[in-house]
Design an enzyme around this catalytic site. Structure first.
Site, PDB file in Angstrom:
ATOM      1  N   THR A 465       0.804  -1.220   0.000  1.00 39.36           N
ATOM      2  CA  THR A 465       0.000   0.000   0.000  1.00 39.36           C
ATOM      3  C   THR A 465       0.834   1.266   0.000  1.00 39.36           C
ATOM      4  OG1 THR A 465       0.018  -0.085   2.405  1.00 39.36           O
ATOM      5  CG2 THR A 465      -1.849  -1.114   1.300  1.00 39.36           C
ATOM      6  N   ARG A 582      -7.809  13.877   5.146  1.00 38.25           N
ATOM      7  CA  ARG A 582      -6.571  14.427   4.603  1.00 38.25           C
ATOM      8  C   ARG A 582      -5.779  13.321   3.909  1.00 38.25           C
ATOM      9  NH1 ARG A 582      -2.234  16.531   8.627  1.00 38.25           N
ATOM     10  NH2 ARG A 582      -0.787  17.713   7.337  1.00 38.25           N
ATOM     11  N   ASN A 585      -0.158  11.168   1.150  1.00 41.82           N
ATOM     12  CA  ASN A 585       0.750  11.111   0.003  1.00 41.82           C
ATOM     13  C   ASN A 585      -0.097  10.926  -1.254  1.00 41.82           C
ATOM     14  OD1 ASN A 585       2.412  10.055  -2.090  1.00 41.82           O
ATOM     15  ND2 ASN A 585       3.925   9.379  -0.595  1.00 41.82           N
ATOM     16  N   GLY A 655      -9.009   7.310   5.696  1.00 42.77           N
ATOM     17  CA  GLY A 655      -8.623   5.980   5.194  1.00 42.77           C
ATOM     18  C   GLY A 655      -9.081   5.792   3.774  1.00 42.77           C
ATOM     19  N   GLU A 658     -10.143   0.814   0.789  1.00 42.26           N
ATOM     20  CA  GLU A 658     -11.232   0.010   0.232  1.00 42.26           C
ATOM     21  C   GLU A 658     -12.293   0.793  -0.530  1.00 42.26           C
ATOM     22  OE1 GLU A 658     -11.808  -3.463   3.284  1.00 42.26           O
ATOM     23  OE2 GLU A 658     -11.192  -1.673   4.354  1.00 42.26           O
TER      24      GLU A 658
HETATM   25 MO1  MOS Z   1      -9.496  -5.724   4.431  1.00 42.85          MO
HETATM   26  S1  MOS Z   1     -10.789  -6.567   3.211  1.00 42.85           S
HETATM   27  O1  MOS Z   1     -10.129  -4.725   5.426  1.00 42.85           O
HETATM   28  O2  MOS Z   1      -8.143  -6.572   4.643  1.00 42.85           O
END
Ligand code: MOS
Length: 697
Positions: A465, A582, A585, A655, A658
């Site tokens: 990520t 916010r 990056n 966040g 997802e």
């Molecule tokens: Mo996840 S599907 O919150 O790893």
């Protein structure tokens, strides 16, 4: 200490990017370990029954074979081991002769080389007393039971029946999504060894600390004696959240044979032994006045699970949040079947749930002859519809308006089949989404070193990520120094309790802990003694019931071209506008949401685990049969963030792991309707579904 430019907010490439592209980054199966043995799984070929006979004699006689573990000789595990929902039977591998699902590991062959282990595994003869299995998943299946409400209560506000009766238009439709697989690029793998009662593990997972907790419970040893390291992980998408079979079986073999053991799953074994997103079957009823004001939302949803472990596919959450209506009722149900135990897959619940809700909203707009964008704007709530809680930052309208401007939505003729290019039917569609946000406990330690650098230690996970890069920036700003003075350690359960890479809460939770540790360290820096360390566990600092509803939002717009002769759907444009608090990056954040949208495109058009009804085995459990969007399937994807700040977070974060996935499938399905005039209520939108009568010509 000073710093000219804040690191948070700047686009920076991944710190470990060079290591990864040069092959220098080591993954769970890469690290050389002396005296290493290799384990290979044997898996059940039936969906329900008992092992009648498991003949290992031929396997034991083969070259290099050290032995075979099965339910008769495997080390005993603590049956109470589990997690959030209590004991979890999916962890209890090789403990009895029962087969609860096809693909259940029934033996582990251990040999000097992986080739020897693989060849010997093929020589293990297993016969079964087969029992009739049930994989007949559907809403209203006789085994249906209410889902756990551990993530939140059902909604039941207003007088649903009266509001529906008073509605000028009622849409009631059923939507289905199939079982899907996470398909992380790196297959699950673990290298394990015991040093007395200390268990050492190099594992591919999304949370080294939580895996260490599960292993400690399984082996009834102190958590501190389990050392899980996961420095580089090649993706997870939820499929590496649970403690996987590679590490459970590997730790058994390492104990039984007194040697380090590596278990690296094949792609086919990942499909059959790890987890999947469960299929869903959803009935959506929405009533509205003639001017498009909603009166009622009734969302009934079912998903499949295994009786071995509790699981929640929270499809109904968005119905409580996105649109205001005097009556909202949600009913989420679970159907226990003889299936592979599911696990969260990117945007669990929200992703299949938004397909149903946002498709039904589009159908409502059609029935009302109203612009689907306008329908959403007319039903924007001022407080959380199902609970009355005030919202925290909610920039959904900004996402819709800005997305519509960039996409050129205003020029759209909303009549279906109104645009053609040669033989192709062209259509556009949109969807709005939300995804829950928040913070979970973590521990961070920061040491001010004698040379002026800082060592930051946190049991975070970077599964690709960019978390390592984001957290380095967060630490630099919190300490008021440049990023070159930060050395960050993560992916190690010895670094203390930490939330994993999941629930779109990793970076938020870890940044929160790093911020607190930095503040404590700075208060001590006047004292010249070095090194000096501050350690903070945020468990007692978190507001678990924040006053205001904390969500991220997006609006997704899609343009498709449908070939009425072949049924082929090509996505030509995909645009997502996101409000995620916010952005730490922008470069990596964009990469996250674009990846999520591609996963949503893949869900819309391609992904589907097909099970053989006779055996219950997945018929397409490999990359030849399970189609994932490839480069040629993906157009230029545009993703942008609206300015946003979460006031309930010290850094303003929410966040973004997802939210990119949710919404995309509905936007594409709505675009396919607009192109063809035919609704696609079952995913994926296969060629044969497009070619059903009424589309061609
Ligand atoms: Mo996840 S599907 O919150 O790893």
């Amino acid at each position: 200490m000073n710093q000219d430019t804040p690191a948070v907010g700047a686009p920076r490439p991944r710190i470990e990017g060079r290591l990864k592209v040069t092959g220098a980054a080591t993954y769970a199966a890469d690290v050389p370990v002396p005296d290493l043995a290799h384990g290979w799984l044997v898996t059940a070929t039936v969906s329900r029954g008992r092992i009648r006979d498991l003949d290992v004699s031929a396997a034991l006689a083969m070259p290099g074979v050290l032995g075979v573990l099965d339910h008769r000789n495997a080390p005993r595990l603590n049956p109470k081991a589990g997690g959030f929902f209590g004991p979890d039977g999916s962890l209890q591998l090789l403990q009895d002769d029962e087969i609860p699902y096809a693909g259940r590991p029934v033996a582990l062959v251990v040999a000097e080389t992986p080739e020897q282990a693989s060849a010997a595994a093929a020589a293990v003869r297993v016969t079964y007393d087969v029992e009739a299995h049930d994989l007949d998943f559907r809403l209203g299946h006789p085994a249906t039971r209410p889902a756990s409400t551990a993530f939140g209560p059902e909604a039941d506000t207003g007088d649903l029946e009266a509001e529906l009766a008073a509605s000028a238009v009622v849409v009631e439709e059923r939507y289905r999504t199939p079982e899907e697989s996470h398909c992380a690029m790196e297959p699950h793998a673990a290298t394990t060894w015991w040093d007395g009662d200390d268990l050492h593990v190099l594992d591919s997972n999304q949370g080294a600390f939580s895996v260490s907790e599960v292993l400690a419970a399984l082996w009834s040893v102190d958590r501190e004696r389990v050392h899980v390291r996961s420095e580089h992980v090649g993706g997870g998408f939820g499929g590496k959240g649970p403690c996987g079979p590679q590490v459970i079986l590997g730790s058994m073999a390492a104990r039984a044979f007194g040697r380090p053991v590596r278990v690296a799953l094949t792609r086919a074994q990942v499909f059959e032994t790890t987890s999947s997103r469960p299929p869903t079957d959803q009935l959506m009823t929405i009533g509205a006045d003639a001017d498009g004001r909603l009166r009622a939302i009734h969302h009934r949803a079912a998903y499949a699970l295994s009786p071995l472990a509790e699981y929640i596919e929270w499809c109904t959450e968005q119905a409580k949040i996105l649109y205001t209506a005097p009556a909202i009722r949600t009913q989420l149900t679970a159907v226990p079947l003889d299936v592979l135990p599911p696990a969260s897959m990117r945007g669990p619940g929200a992703t299949p749930g938004s397909f149903a809700l946002e498709s039904a909203m589009d159908e409502l707009a059609e029935r009302l002859d109203l612009d689907p964008l306008e329908l959403r704007l007319r039903n924007e709530p001022t407080v959380t519809p199902a609970t009355g809680r005030p919202f925290s930052t909610r920039r959904l309208v900004s996402c819709l308006r800005e997305g519509s401007r960039r996409f050129g939505w205003a020029a759209r003729d909303r009549r279906p089949r109104s645009r053609r290019e040669g033989p192709l039917l062209i259509g556009t569609g949109l969807a709005a989404t939300s995804f829950s946000a928040g913070v979970f406990p973590s521990t961070a330690s920061i040491t001010a070193e004698a040379d002026g650098t800082f060592t930051v230690a946190i049991g975070a996970s970077d599964i690709g990520t960019g978390a390592r890069t984001a957290l380095t920036a967060v630490a630099a700003d919190a300490l008021g120094v440049g990023t070159e003075r930060i050395r960050l350690h993560l992916g190690d359960s010895d670094l203390g309790m930490a939330w994993g890479a999941g629930g779109s809460r990793g970076t938020t939770s870890w940044s929160f802990a790093i911020g607190k540790a930095a503040a404590e360290l700075r208060a001590r820096l006047a004292d010249p003694v070095r090194p000096v360390t501050a350690t903070v566990d945020t468990t007692t600092m978190i507001d678990y019931q924040p006053a205001r509803e904390r969500q991220t939002y997006s609006a997704v717009f899609a343009e498709v071209a449908v070939d009425p002769a072949t049924g082929e759907v090509r996505v030509r444009r995909l645009l997502g506008m996101f409000a995620v608090g916010r952005v730490i990056n922008p470069l990596l954040a964009r990469s996250q949401v674009v990846g999520g949208m591609i996963m949503g495109l893949s869900m819309a058009l391609h992904e589907e685990s097909v099970r053989d009804p006779g055996t219950g085995r997945q018929a397409n459990g490999d990359f030849a049969g399970y189609h994932i969007a490839a480069h040629a399937d993906v157009p230029d994807v545009e993703a942008e963030f609206v300015p946003d700040y979460e006031p309930q977070d010290p850094l303003g974060l929410n966040g973004l792991g997802e939210i990119g996935t949710a919404g995309t499938a509905a936007a594409i399905a709505n675009a396919v309707w607009h192109a063809t005039g035919r609704r696609q209520r079952t995913l994926p939108i296969r060629l044969d579904r497009v070619l059903e009568p009424g589309v061609t010509g």
